[in-house]
Structure formats: structure tokens, C-alpha cells
Design an enzyme around this catalytic site. Structure first.
Site, short mmCIF file in Angstrom:
data_model
loop_
_atom_site.label_atom_id
_atom_site.label_comp_id
_atom_site.label_asym_id
_atom_site.label_seq_id
_atom_site.Cartn_x
_atom_site.Cartn_y
_atom_site.Cartn_z
N CYS A 1 -8.39 -3.13 9.30
CA CYS A 1 -8.03 -1.72 9.50
C CYS A 1 -8.86 -0.74 9.05
CB CYS A 1 -6.47 -1.79 8.94
SG CYS A 1 -6.34 -1.89 7.22
N GLU B 1 0.91 -1.26 0.04
CA GLU B 1 -0.09 0.00 0.01
C GLU B 1 1.00 1.22 -0.05
OE1 GLU B 1 0.48 -2.15 2.11
OE2 GLU B 1 -1.52 -3.30 3.06
O1 FUB Z 1 -0.90 -3.31 9.20
C1 FUB Z 1 -1.81 -2.65 9.86
C2 FUB Z 1 -2.61 -2.09 8.62
O2 FUB Z 1 -3.25 -3.42 7.74
C3 FUB Z 1 -1.89 -1.27 7.66
O3 FUB Z 1 -1.96 0.06 7.78
C4 FUB Z 1 -2.58 -1.67 6.36
O4 FUB Z 1 -2.02 -1.25 5.32
C5 FUB Z 1 -2.99 -3.08 6.55
O5 FUB Z 1 -1.81 -3.63 5.92
ZN ZN Z 2 -6.60 -0.01 6.14
#
Ligand code: FUB
Ligand code: ZN
Length: 682
Positions: A440, A357
Site C-alpha cells: 500500500c 496503524e
Molecule cells: O488495508 C489496506 C492498507 O494496508 C491499509 O491502509 C494499511 O494500513 C495496510 O494495512
Molecule cells: Zn500503506
């Protein structure tokens, strides 16, 4: 369900009650520390967003999103993980090491929304869940279910790969919100015990290390502001300053030459070998966790965009509250890099180019494979908000608004119970999920909307900054004891007409600073990444008490209305909202020969449901096609749609109907695109 008692009377009672409770529990009672520079943040508790665009959204968040999130989290085992940690029963841990954070975020959303809605059953449910969480807290303050259940010896191992501090940070944020709601410091007290435990292990002369997923830094600043205890602020800065250093017993600069990518074992790998290799690659300091250089030397945005957004937000906080040489320069450069080269037109960040991401290379902004995680847009909103607080400039609020209305809102269905993780800008057809195992984003979306009131205003001296236009009422405290109520009536973002009634408790000399959005001046973003097709937009209008007033936009992007304000005086702002064609910088190859449409702060897209049978891969929208707008109250919760005449490759006419990007994926599955083909000018 809506609270009927005057909000601010209730708040004073809460503040008083909270002071009494804090004393009873032996916690220091301190006035919130004032920032050393920049603007003062306005709490969302001081702002009620009723009606208009945000009122119904906050209601949906409260009535649908929060209970839905809590149900899903209970079902998935987030809560029983704490029961197991509390020794109530045995059993294997459910989920992964970041599970706690999702529950904390959803609870924070519940608590924030309870500040706006009376809801005894939800309040009881939250109390019950909090008791179960707190029951798991260890004698020394440690509180992460995963390590308590599986292996206490691993508590602080592999910080870069696990999410210890990320869990802790979300717990702290939730605790601060809970204390603000109830005045009962029991959760805040638990958060302090946990933070003190962390402070006892990490810091100068103690262990030097950082979490792989930043978040705790901005949470520690909140904890500092809620308790007045300076050591939390220092710890936040310690964790920021430690990035880019060797982690261990002392402070030593990390040598990037030692970052060698592990060689992948040959042959068929077992799942365990694959995992081990993956974990080994994560250990390489390649910028994914913004741990490749000291933060003051980071001038280009790289790596995981959620981590980056939270980190930059914390850095901006730190500059407001303490001396932090080098931070502001780094922030300025990072901001220029993101807003000038690495941001989608929706304000979203993260391209998936490097398989995560994360940020991609400059100007590389693929639409279909965009990995614009909802959490990254939320982190972006939080960062831009803090940049605005730091510098008092409208361009940061412009970007906050863009990321909020487009990149963030697109993450949640209109009904409030379905979600999207990646938010691409083009799709062959996608459906929202009612939950995401790695939750998340849903949990983050459950907590962002009640905060919008707080993003709407900021205060600096005897000046109130109006950053967002949103129907509702605010009760603000300016310097020199000036209390003022502001009431906004507006249909924004459907209309740019805003009526602001200013009611100081007593007539007083102060300034109302109104943000004039970049889009209203023909500049959709404060960089050359995206430009408006028509720079000559109609001038905005301003009246005070019915009289047209000629004002200039200051260098900071606001018009400053200074006068001796009396109760009931009215400002009318009229921001014309023509439909704008938007073009990307020529280096953005993915948008070449394409046009996007904006009206006000909203980015539009075309979706199959409104354009049956239209092939978005072939249809073009000529540069001179007339574009019209029409409000349709019955469509998608009430939206303004755009229409224009295009044609297909055989020149057959095609009427294109565009909807706000945030409303896509709320009907049957079908293709969608933000960037529409446009024939080259002859
Ligand atoms: O790792 C915690 C959260 O979950 C991250 O911010 C997101 O990208 C997802 O991987
Ligand atoms: Zn998220």
C-alpha cells in the site's frame, strides 16, 4: 523525456479530445461541477514543477518509482490475478483481497506522471496493463479479481473485514486520472459501470452497509466531479452516513452495548482458530474502522489512521459539494483533536498503541514504536488539503506542508526505489525495503508526488491562493475570465526567498494571497502540541516590483495582495528561516526533556552516519548551544544541515550534525532520533 510542448495548449487539446470521445462513448459531457462553497481545486495538470526541490523528485518518481512499482507488482502476481479473472488461464489467486488496489494506485501514479513527462514506452505499458484489467470486468460491471477468481458468491460478503470498496475506490481514482491524461474514456467508462453496479446494490432502500476501509467515498466524489453525475456524490455521502448504523436492510442506529468482545477459545489454537478469533475481534465496533458512531457524532480521532484520513478527506469534500449538516462541526473537532493531541511533530499520525496503524490516546506519541504509516501521512496531506479548500485558511496548508515534507517524504528513499512503512521518530537502525508485500505505501508514494503541483495553489473567485512555495509555473483560471500565469523561482525549503512573477493575459484586478507559514511566525503548528523555543522570529519581507510593501497577515493566515496586476509584475517574499528549537506539550511524556529542531517546514533528526560514535541516548544539546545551518550540495541530494555543540554525560563536547528527517535511512544503518535530549534549565 520532459514534455516540451506548452503544457496548457496540450491540455486544451486533451480536454477537447476528451469531450469528443466522451460523446462518442455515450457518456455525459458535463463541465466539472463547481463547489457550493470553499475554494476551487487547481489540477496538477495546470502546474509544472520544474527544478527546485520538487522537479527532481517528480523525475525520480517517473523514471524510477513507477517502473519499479509496476515491475514488483507484475512479479507478485497483481496483474496475472486479473488475467485469471478474465479467464485467460487457471491458477490460484496470488496475494490478498486488497491486491488490486496496489496496482490501481501504481497505475494512477504512472498516469499522473505521464501528464508531465512524454514517455511512449511507459504509455504503452500502461495501456497494456489497463487492457488486462478491463478484460476481467464482469457483465454487470463488477471488477475485483480476488472474488472473480475465488468465489463470486463472496463478492459483497464481510464488507467490514474485506476491502471491496477500497479496491473499487482506487480503481475509480485511477480511471479519472486516465481520462484526464488521454481523453479516452474507456477506463472511466469501466469505472462508471462498476460504480453503477455498486449503486444498484447499496443505498437507501437497498442494502445498508459500509466498507471496513474507507477510500471509496473520496473516489466517488472524484467520479462525480469527472462525470457530473450526482448519484456518485450521493453514494459517497450514503457510505459516510451509514457508518455507526446497523448494517442490513434498513437504516437503524447501532447500539454500542451490543459490541461485545469475543472470548478467546482456551488452549492451543490452530492457525485457523487464531484467524477466526482475530476476525471476530475485528467485527467489534471499537472505532478501528470509524464505524462506532455516526460520522457527525465523531469528535475524537480513533482507529486506523489511513482509514480515518481518507474518511475525513471525503467528509471535507462532501461539505464543499453538498448540504451535509453536522459534518463541518465534526471535522472541526476531529481536526482539533488530531492537530492538538495526536500528531507527531513530523505531521505523521498513527502510534501503534492499539496494535495497528491507528491513533493512540491523547498525547501518547511514542517515538521508537511510532506506527506512522506512509499511507497515513498521505491521507493526512489529502485531508488537510481539502480542509484548506473548504475553509480557505492557511493553517490547514501549514499542516499539509508539514505532513508532506516530513511524514510522507520519509517513506521513500532518495533514489525512489526503497521504502519505509512505519516512519518512526527514533530508531536503533533500520533499513528501507525495496518492496513491501503489502505494498500500500510504495504504491501510494508512487502516486502522491505528481499531485504536488495541485496542492500548490487554490482559487477562490478572483483570488489565487499560493499554498506551497515550489519552483515552477502555473496557469490558472480565476472568476470573470481572468487567466493568469504564475512563475515561482525559489530554493524552498532551503531558502525562504520566493520570487513570484504574475502574468495575467490582460491586466486585471485580482488578489494574490500568499500563505505566511506558521513556522515563519514562531508557531510550528496551529495548536499547543508543539511550540517554538524562540517566538520572536525575524519579520518576513515583501516587495512588489522591487518596492518594499508593508502588509499584514490576515486572520486567515495569508497576505492578500489586491491590485490591478499587469503582465510581468514581480512579488518577492522573504521568509527568514532561523533554526528553531521545538518543544512538545508537557503531557507528551515521550518528548519530555527533549528538543527537536526545525528550519522552515523541515523537521530534523540526528543520524549515526553524520555523528559516528555518538550515543543519542546520552548526548545532550544545551538550550543555549548555538545552532548553525549550512547547505551541502553533495550530501543526500543537496540538503541544509544543522550543527550544534552538545556534550555527553561526562561533559565531553560533542558536535551534533542534524539532517532533514525525510533523508534518514539513505545510508548505512544506524541509530537516529528526532527528539534530542536537553538538560533541564538550572
Ligand atoms: O488495508 C489496506 C492498507 O494496508 C491499509 O491502509 C494499511 O494500513 C495496510 O494495512
Ligand atoms: Zn500503506
Amino acid at each position: 523525456m520532459k514534455k516540451h510542448a506548452p503544457r496548457h495548449g496540450w491540455n486544451h487539446a486533451v480536454i477537447l479530445g476528451s469531450a469528443v470521445c466522451l460523446l462518442a462513448f455515450g457518456l455525459a459531457v458535463a463541465a466539472e461541477p463547481a463547489p457550493l462553497r470553499g475554494l476551487r481545486e487547481v489540477s496538477h495538470q495546470q502546474v509544472e514543477l520544474r527544478d527546485g526541490f520538487w522537479g527532481p523528485r517528480l523525475k525520480t518518481q517517473h523514471e524510477v518509482t513507477v517502473p519499479h512499482a509496476l515491475n514488483e507488482l507484475e512479479k507478485d502476481g497483481h496483474v496475472t490475478n486479473f488475467d485469471k479473472a478474465a479467464g485467460k488461464f487457471d491458477g490460484p489467486l496470488k496475494g490478498h483481497h486488497a491486491f488490486d488496489s496496489d496496482l490501481h494506485k501504481a497505475l494512477e501514479g504512472a498516469v499522473l506522471s505521464l501528464q508531465h513527462f512524454e514517455d511512449r514506452p511507459l504509455r504503452q505499458r500502461v495501456d497494456g496493463l489497463l487492457d488486462r484489467i478491463l478484460a476481467a470486468q464482469q457483465k454487470d460491471g463488477f471488477l475485483i479479481s480476488c472474488y472473480i477468481v475465488t468465489n463470486q458468491a463472496m463478492r459483497w460478503e464481510d464488507l467490514r473485514l474485506e476491502h471491496q470498496m477500497y479496491n473499487a475506490g482506487h480503481f475509480f481514482e485511477m480511471a479519472v486520472a486516465h481520462q484526464q491524461l488521454t481523453g479516452d474514456p474507456k477506463v472511466l467508462k469501466a469505472a462508471k459501470r462498476f460504480a453503477d453496479h455498486i449503486d444498484g446494490i447499496f443505498g437507501p432502500g437497498k442494502r445498508h452497509d459500509v466498507d471496513g476501509h474507507q477510500e471509496v467515498e473520496l473516489a466517488l466524489v472524484k467520479l462525480y466531479r469527472a462525470t457530473g453525475e450526482r448519484r456518485y456524490l450521493d453514494l459517497a455521502k450514503f457510505f459516510l452516513d451509514e457508518r455507526g448504523y446497523v448494517h442490513g436492510k434498513e437504516r437503524k442506529l447501532f447500539d454500542p452495548k451490543t459490541a461485545v468482545m469475543p472470548v478467546r477459545p482456551e488452549g492451543q489454537l490452530t492457525p485457523e482458530q487464531r484467524r477466526a478469533h482475530f476476525r471476530a475481534t475485528l467485527r467489534v465496533r471499537n472505532g478501528r474502522m470509524q464505524d462506532h458512531k455516526p460520522v457527525v457524532d465523531q469528535h475524537e480521532a480513533v482507529g486506523h489512521a489511513v482509514r480515518a484520513g481518507y474518511m475525513y478527506a471525503a467528509m471535507a469534500d462532501i461539505v464543499r459539494f453538498m448540504d451535509a449538516p453536522g459534518y463541518e462541526t465534526a471535522l472541526d473537532h476531529l481536526w482539533t483533536d488530531v492537530v492538538g493531541r495526536k500528531m507527531y511533530v513530523t505531521g505523521a499520525i498513527g502510534t501503534g498503541q492499539y496494535g495497528d496503524e491507528g491513533f493512540g490516546d491523547p498525547y501518547k506519541l511514542p517515538n521508537g514504536s511510532a506506527y506512522c504509516e506512509s499511507c497515513a501521512s498521505i491521507a493526512h496531506v489529502l485531508w488537510q488539503h481539502r480542509m484548506n479548500l473548504l475553509k480557505g485558511q492557511a493553517k490547514y496548508a501549514d499542516m499539509m506542508e508539514l505532513a508532506l515534507y516530513n511524514g510522507t517524504l520519509s517513506g521513500i528513499a532518495l533514489a525512489g526505489n526503497k521504502f519505509c512503512y512505519e516512519n518512526p521518530l527514533a530508531s536503533q537502525g533500520k533499513q528501507r525495503s525495496s518492496w513491501i508485500g503489502l505494498s500500500c505505501c510504495p504504491a501510494n508514494l508512487a502516486r502522491i508526488f505528481p499531485q504536488v503541483g495541485g496542492l500548490t495553489y487554490a482559487v477562490g473567485g478572483r483570488r489565487v491562493y499560493v499554498n506551497l512555495y515550489a519552483a515552477g509555473e502555473a496557469s490558472l483560471q480565476l472568476d470573470q475570465g481572468i487567466s493568469v500565469k504564475l512563475a515561482q523561482q525559489t530554493d524552498y525549503p532551503w531558502s525562504g526567498q520566493v520570487r513570484l512573477t504574475v502574468t495575467p493575459k490582460e491586466a486585471a484586478d485580482f488578489t494574490v494571497a500568499l500563505r505566511i507559514p506558521g513556522w515563519a511566525l514562531g508557531q510550528p503548528v496551529p495548536s499547543d502540541l508543539y511550540r517554538a523555543g524562540d517566538k520572536k522570529v525575524p519579520a518576513f519581507g515583501l516587495k512588489i516590483n522591487g518596492t518594499t510593501t508593508d502588509v499584514r497577515v490576515g486572520a486567515d493566515g495569508y497576505v492578500h495582495l489586491r491590485r490591478n496586476w499587469k503582465a510581468g509584475e514581480v512579488v518577492e517574499l522573504d521568509l527568514p528561516m532561523p533554526v528553531q528549537r521545538i518543544y512538545a506539550h508537557e503531557k507528551v511524556k515521550d518528548d519530555e526533556g527533549r528538543v527537536a529542531l526545525m528550519r522552515g517546514p523541515l523537521v530534523y533528526c540526528v543520524e549515526a552516519a553524520d555523528n559516528p560514535g555518538v550515543d543519542f541516548g546520552r548526548v545532550v544539546l544545551p538550550p543555549d548551544a548555538k545552532l548553525s545551518s549550512e547547505h551541502r550540495a553533495a550530501l543526500l541530494g543537496g540538503v541544509t544541515v544543522l550543527e550544534g555543540k552538545g556534550h555527553d554525560e561526562k561533559q565531553a563536547p560533542v558536535t551534533l550534525t542534524a539532517i532533514p528527517y525525510y533523508t534518514w535511512m539513505n545510508r548505512e544503518k544506524g541509530p537516529m532520533t528526532v527528539w534530542i535530549k536537553q538538560p533541564a534549565k538550572p
